[in-house]
Design an enzyme around this catalytic site. Sequence first.
Site, PDB file in Angstrom:
ATOM      1  N   CYS A   9      36.303  28.762  30.112  1.00  7.24           N
ATOM      2  CA  CYS A   9      34.920  29.072  30.446  1.00  7.24           C
ATOM      3  C   CYS A   9      33.951  28.561  29.401  1.00  7.24           C
ATOM      4  O   CYS A   9      34.324  27.926  28.429  1.00  7.24           O
ATOM      5  CB  CYS A   9      34.749  30.582  30.601  1.00  7.24           C
ATOM      6  SG  CYS A   9      35.337  31.511  29.197  1.00  7.24           S
ATOM      7  N   CYS A 247      40.708  22.900  19.305  1.00  5.42           N
ATOM      8  CA  CYS A 247      41.478  22.299  20.393  1.00  5.42           C
ATOM      9  C   CYS A 247      41.051  20.845  20.558  1.00  5.42           C
ATOM     10  O   CYS A 247      39.884  20.562  20.845  1.00  5.42           O
ATOM     11  CB  CYS A 247      41.240  23.072  21.688  1.00  5.42           C
ATOM     12  SG  CYS A 247      41.950  22.295  23.151  1.00  5.42           S
ATOM     13  N   ASP A 357      41.325  10.221  31.260  1.00  4.00           N
ATOM     14  CA  ASP A 357      41.407  11.060  30.065  1.00  4.00           C
ATOM     15  C   ASP A 357      42.791  11.643  29.850  1.00  4.00           C
ATOM     16  O   ASP A 357      43.153  12.024  28.753  1.00  4.00           O
ATOM     17  CB  ASP A 357      40.375  12.194  30.132  1.00  4.00           C
ATOM     18  CG  ASP A 357      40.500  12.982  31.416  1.00  4.00           C
ATOM     19  OD1 ASP A 357      41.454  13.763  31.552  1.00  4.00           O
ATOM     20  OD2 ASP A 357      39.652  12.799  32.311  1.00  4.00           O
ATOM     21  N   CYS A 393      50.216  25.283  26.784  1.00  7.35           N
ATOM     22  CA  CYS A 393      49.182  25.760  25.865  1.00  7.35           C
ATOM     23  C   CYS A 393      49.039  27.260  26.054  1.00  7.35           C
ATOM     24  O   CYS A 393      49.041  27.757  27.178  1.00  7.35           O
ATOM     25  CB  CYS A 393      47.844  25.074  26.144  1.00  7.35           C
ATOM     26  SG  CYS A 393      46.473  25.755  25.182  1.00  7.35           S
TER      27      CYS A 393
END
Length: 469
Positions: A9, A247, A357, A393
């Site tokens: 978010c 991150c 990406d 993750c």
Amino acid sequence: MEHKIGEECGVFAVYDPEGHCAETTYFGLYALQHRGQESCGIAANNNRDITYRKDMGLVNDVFDKSVLQKLNGTMAVGHVRYSTTGESLRENAQPLVLRYVKGNIALAHNGNLINKRELERELSVSGAIFQTTTDTEMIAYKIAGERLKCGSIEAAVENTISHLKGAFSLIVMSPQKLIAARDPWGFRPLCMGRRGSAVIFASETCALDSVGAEFERELEPGEIVVVNNGDIKSIKTHTHKYPHTMCIFEYLYFARPDSVIEGQSVHDSRMLAGKYLALEHPADADVVIGVPDSGLSAAMGFSKESGIPYGLGFVKNKYIGRTFIQPTQEMRENSVMIKLNVLRSTIEGKRVVMVDDSIVRGTTSGRIVKLLRSCGAKEVHVRSSAPPFMFPCYFGTDVPSQDKLIACRCGSDMDKIREAIGADSVGFLSVDALKKIIPDAACGYCRGCFDGTYPVDVNTDFKEETSDD
């Protein structure tokens, strides 16, 4: 898209003695919409009473002028959500508003706690009844419980951080104070800006730009910033405890290219990723194209370094959201081809380098390769500006289970991956190149999803819990 990674978010908050805070927050959330499209919400402090509106959907679907006028006050906190912890349900929308014996608080959270199960057990034993399935509610309960034992809401937040393990950029609003806090590792971005007498917090600098605020600084990992009637206090009890490990996927994918995180331009990072991708995996081709949106900057970097001309390969339907946000596989699959169309004049009869990406599952990459061939591409060479995903993750990035990751399924065999997606060649940025793409950043980075090296020890219980999701 189906192959994309989801991130939890974005948060935005403002103190402004002149009011109109809900409107400011609306525009801030609009700028952060790329970080979450499942739900959104705004809570505002109006005469020391916290009122709120939140629902499933995009910012401009949930809010209109009449709703914003009812919410207005001198403080507001907003949130856009993509679910990594907790289901895609209305009750999980944020901000969470909690009414308890000391008053009201509103809370918005970006990240993921790895000690969620431990907190849940502790709170359940003390009588907590959970209304959501998110770890954000556990943070709210911990803050409320600590507030009963100390003299201020900021002290309660300070004490609560000692009980939290994992990633969190946090906004807490009480009837009198606005508080921003960041986890001691600094996994997720959180910055502060000013607009006249207003103080603003946001996940990214692009949100400050959207409301005419000047960037002041990033919050330090572990720092708590308290705004009380315009006065600002910084609490650094939890700073400098651990190495700062942002991150790395914030730079590769999550953040908007016009944002600056820890002093590093996101666009420049992606250009550098493309540069090193060209050096590590050159291709004999006629044109370089990027997959919108995050692949565009990397494609420019690949083109600049390789000398192969850059071209506009895809036209994106701007009215379709980032389809990786779609919560179900079926919805993601149906959204892929609605979102992109090939510009035939760029690729027909040419050898094409397609820069994206990341390549996660590989299924959408395969569809796009097939689409390029159907529009006349002679060859398609796929390049990923992120290394292969090999591990889960645990800190708020929605990496699929290992059996769904193409690099795990193919054992990092580039020929198998190439065959799986139907490309003439394939190449991934190396893990070693990651440190080179953020030369100006005042931080280290987490690369656990690429090589399994996590900055925080992840306990076995949490690994088992997340593997079942």
